[in-house]
Design a protein around this motif. Structure first.
Motif, PDB file in Angstrom:
ATOM      1  N   VAL A  15      67.273  41.169  94.789  1.00 31.06           N
ATOM      2  CA  VAL A  15      66.483  40.124  95.454  1.00 31.06           C
ATOM      3  C   VAL A  15      66.106  39.040  94.450  1.00 31.06           C
ATOM      4  O   VAL A  15      66.181  37.838  94.742  1.00 31.06           O
ATOM      5  N   ALA A  16      65.717  39.461  93.231  1.00 30.27           N
ATOM      6  CA  ALA A  16      65.343  38.500  92.193  1.00 30.27           C
ATOM      7  C   ALA A  16      66.519  37.598  91.854  1.00 30.27           C
ATOM      8  O   ALA A  16      66.356  36.372  91.697  1.00 30.27           O
ATOM      9  N   ALA A  17      67.713  38.194  91.739  1.00 32.92           N
ATOM     10  CA  ALA A  17      68.898  37.397  91.410  1.00 32.92           C
ATOM     11  C   ALA A  17      69.215  36.416  92.531  1.00 32.92           C
ATOM     12  O   ALA A  17      69.562  35.251  92.271  1.00 32.92           O
ATOM     13  N   ARG A  18      69.098  36.861  93.772  1.00 31.86           N
ATOM     14  CA  ARG A  18      69.394  35.979  94.909  1.00 31.86           C
ATOM     15  C   ARG A  18      68.402  34.815  94.968  1.00 31.86           C
ATOM     16  O   ARG A  18      68.780  33.679  95.261  1.00 31.86           O
ATOM     17  N   ALA A  19      67.134  35.090  94.673  1.00 35.15           N
ATOM     18  CA  ALA A  19      66.108  34.048  94.765  1.00 35.15           C
ATOM     19  C   ALA A  19      65.987  33.227  93.486  1.00 35.15           C
ATOM     20  O   ALA A  19      65.322  32.187  93.475  1.00 35.15           O
ATOM     21  N   GLY A  20      66.622  33.691  92.388  1.00 35.70           N
ATOM     22  CA  GLY A  20      66.543  32.967  91.129  1.00 35.70           C
ATOM     23  C   GLY A  20      65.187  33.076  90.464  1.00 35.70           C
ATOM     24  O   GLY A  20      64.702  32.115  89.848  1.00 35.70           O
ATOM     25  N   VAL A  21      64.545  34.271  90.581  1.00 34.84           N
ATOM     26  CA  VAL A  21      63.231  34.480  89.980  1.00 34.84           C
ATOM     27  C   VAL A  21      63.231  35.832  89.277  1.00 34.84           C
ATOM     28  O   VAL A  21      64.214  36.568  89.305  1.00 34.84           O
ATOM     29  N   SER A  22      62.114  36.192  88.645  1.00 36.51           N
ATOM     30  CA  SER A  22      61.991  37.480  87.983  1.00 36.51           C
ATOM     31  C   SER A  22      61.642  38.564  88.997  1.00 36.51           C
ATOM     32  O   SER A  22      61.169  38.280  90.109  1.00 36.51           O
ATOM     33  N   THR A  23      61.829  39.826  88.591  1.00 32.25           N
ATOM     34  CA  THR A  23      61.458  40.933  89.476  1.00 32.25           C
ATOM     35  C   THR A  23      59.943  40.969  89.686  1.00 32.25           C
ATOM     36  O   THR A  23      59.470  41.363  90.752  1.00 32.25           O
ATOM     37  N   ALA A  24      59.184  40.546  88.676  1.00 32.99           N
ATOM     38  CA  ALA A  24      57.724  40.498  88.826  1.00 32.99           C
ATOM     39  C   ALA A  24      57.328  39.494  89.910  1.00 32.99           C
ATOM     40  O   ALA A  24      56.415  39.739  90.710  1.00 32.99           O
ATOM     41  N   THR A  25      58.048  38.373  89.955  1.00 40.24           N
ATOM     42  CA  THR A  25      57.765  37.369  90.988  1.00 40.24           C
ATOM     43  C   THR A  25      58.107  37.906  92.363  1.00 40.24           C
ATOM     44  O   THR A  25      57.373  37.678  93.341  1.00 40.24           O
ATOM     45  N   ARG A  35      49.914  34.163  91.617  1.00 36.27           N
ATOM     46  CA  ARG A  35      49.680  32.743  91.898  1.00 36.27           C
ATOM     47  C   ARG A  35      51.029  32.054  92.061  1.00 36.27           C
ATOM     48  O   ARG A  35      51.521  31.382  91.167  1.00 36.27           O
ATOM     49  N   LEU A  36      51.614  32.255  93.218  1.00 34.07           N
ATOM     50  CA  LEU A  36      52.929  31.685  93.505  1.00 34.07           C
ATOM     51  C   LEU A  36      52.787  30.511  94.460  1.00 34.07           C
ATOM     52  O   LEU A  36      51.904  30.498  95.323  1.00 34.07           O
ATOM     53  N   SER A  37      53.682  29.550  94.322  1.00 31.32           N
ATOM     54  CA  SER A  37      53.707  28.460  95.284  1.00 31.32           C
ATOM     55  C   SER A  37      54.261  28.989  96.605  1.00 31.32           C
ATOM     56  O   SER A  37      54.978  30.002  96.644  1.00 31.32           O
ATOM     57  N   ASP A  38      53.907  28.307  97.694  1.00 27.22           N
ATOM     58  CA  ASP A  38      54.407  28.727  98.998  1.00 27.22           C
ATOM     59  C   ASP A  38      55.931  28.661  99.043  1.00 27.22           C
ATOM     60  O   ASP A  38      56.584  29.526  99.643  1.00 27.22           O
ATOM     61  N   ALA A  39      56.505  27.653  98.382  1.00 26.38           N
ATOM     62  CA  ALA A  39      57.968  27.508  98.387  1.00 26.38           C
ATOM     63  C   ALA A  39      58.630  28.707  97.705  1.00 26.38           C
ATOM     64  O   ALA A  39      59.646  29.235  98.193  1.00 26.38           O
ATOM     65  N   THR A  40      58.062  29.149  96.562  1.00 28.81           N
ATOM     66  CA  THR A  40      58.625  30.304  95.855  1.00 28.81           C
ATOM     67  C   THR A  40      58.502  31.570  96.689  1.00 28.81           C
ATOM     68  O   THR A  40      59.444  32.357  96.818  1.00 28.81           O
ATOM     69  N   ARG A  41      57.325  31.764  97.288  1.00 26.83           N
ATOM     70  CA  ARG A  41      57.100  32.956  98.102  1.00 26.83           C
ATOM     71  C   ARG A  41      58.085  32.991  99.277  1.00 26.83           C
ATOM     72  O   ARG A  41      58.680  34.028  99.583  1.00 26.83           O
ATOM     73  N   GLN A  42      58.271  31.855  99.921  1.00 27.03           N
ATOM     74  CA  GLN A  42      59.185  31.803 101.060  1.00 27.03           C
ATOM     75  C   GLN A  42      60.632  32.020 100.616  1.00 27.03           C
ATOM     76  O   GLN A  42      61.424  32.631 101.342  1.00 27.03           O
ATOM     77  N   ARG A  43      60.995  31.536  99.434  1.00 26.05           N
ATOM     78  CA  ARG A  43      62.359  31.735  98.926  1.00 26.05           C
ATOM     79  C   ARG A  43      62.631  33.219  98.672  1.00 26.05           C
ATOM     80  O   ARG A  43      63.703  33.736  98.985  1.00 26.05           O
TER      81      ARG A  43
END
Length: 350
Positions: A15-25, A35-43
């Protein structure tokens, strides 16, 4: 003979790889923490949905003595049965909350408003979303006794610092709708308002009066008691507005069936719509696209409210610090012919 590929459960890393974020995110996004932006959370949520990833939240909840179950409750009115699932706002809210809970690995149970106090106090839940809290709210009082996290759809009438809620930005919504009516030529805009002990009509009234004051336009409010006969009461209230001299050139209703009630009252008074009167209401009812004329509506976005309520509730369950306990959802205006006056020809006829 070739064998079919073996399905493997998607991992947090996938999931992290697909979204381009860390596993912690990813973990924070799915748990409603961080403290994530809505755009990151939705991605992240979109990536998890595409891969078919679901958290083992239920197992983790059981391990720490929880249930893995969220509750969704509607406010009660004594023994009066309220068909919530037949009202588009509540139906959309429930479905979106259910989908959001399932995405996070939780079950969501929708509790009927007829449950006895014993059932409210003993039904297993890790947290609850309580819809439309009232000033004298037996459901909210009972749920508080349990000491479990609670998020309200709509702010409580007398909020405390520890209350958590999600609501639509009514001030922004009224501004969208009223500005639209002014652009359509309205200058005397009436508002039919229910007398009720939840915060909703009071917030709507405040937003409406503030807008009228800011534009030096008259505030034309007619109140009515929605119980026991909401339809007749609102139509009578519209009738009282239409007897004003001078008459309003637009009327707004704030409940799901308000548009139908305003149309009926206007026709009873022999008005041609939208030539004599512009009509709009706050509603999610898709039938307004096919009424005569089609009615302009303001959507409170219950789909977003339900999703945000689940997100906030899971954050509270996980006891994450620094969580914003009050969230606003932006409404959407859907203009239709009921607020579009016919263009007059040079000879003065429409």
């Amino acid at each position: 003979m070739t064998s079919s590929p073996v399905w493997r459960r998607p991992t947090l890393g996938a999931v992290a790889a697909r979204a381009g974020v860390s596993t912690a995110t990813v973990s924070n996004a799915l748990n409603g923490t961080g403290r994530l932006s809505d755009a990151t959370r939705q991605r992240v949520l979109a990536a998890a949905r595409e891969l078919g990833y679901a958290q083992a939240s239920t197992a983790r909840a059981l391990a720490r003595g929880g249930t893995g179950v969220l509750g969704l409750t509607m406010t009660t009115y004594g023994d009066l049965p309220v068909p919530y699932t037949e009202i588009p706002y509540y139906a959309q809210l429930t479905l979106s909350a259910m989908a959001a809970a399932h995405e996070r690995g939780y079950l969501l149970t929708v509790m009927p408003s007829s449950l006895s106090p014993l059932m409210w106090l003993n039904t297993p839940m890790d947290g609850v979303i309580h819809v439309d809290p009232r000033a004298d709210d037996p459901v909210r009082c009972l749920l508080r006794e349990r000491g479990i996290p609670m998020v309200c759809d709509g702010r409580p009438p007398q909020p405390h610092w520890y209350d958590a809620w999600v609501e639509t930005d009514y001030e922004a919504g009224l501004r969208l709708l009223l500005d639209h009516l002014v652009k359509s030529g309205a200058r005397r805009i009436g508002l039919c308002l229910p007398v009720h002990d939840d915060a909703y009509p009071h917030l709507i009234a405040h937003a409406y009066r503030s807008w009228c004051d800011g534009r030096h336009l008259p505030a034309l409010v007619e109140e009515y008691d929605p119980l026991p006969d909401y339809f007749t009461a609102e139509q009578d209230a519209v009738g009282r507005l239409l007897k004003d001299d001078p008459q309003p050139d637009a009327v707004i209703g704030v409940y799901s069936d308000s548009g139908h009630n305003i149309l009926a009252a206007a026709r009873h008074h022999g008005l041609r719509l939208p030539r004599d009167l512009l009509v709009a209401c706050i509603s999610e009812d898709p039938e307004y696209a096919t009424t005569t004329p089609p009615v302009t509506t303001l959507s409170l976005r219950p789909d977003r409210v339900g999703t945000e309520a689940v997100d906030l509730l899971i954050a509270l369950i996980n006891a994450r610090g620094g969580v914003d306990r009050r969230r606003l959802v932006q409404p959407t205006l859907i203009p239709r012919r009921s607020t579009r006056r016919p263009v007059r020809q040079r000879n003065g006829t429409p």
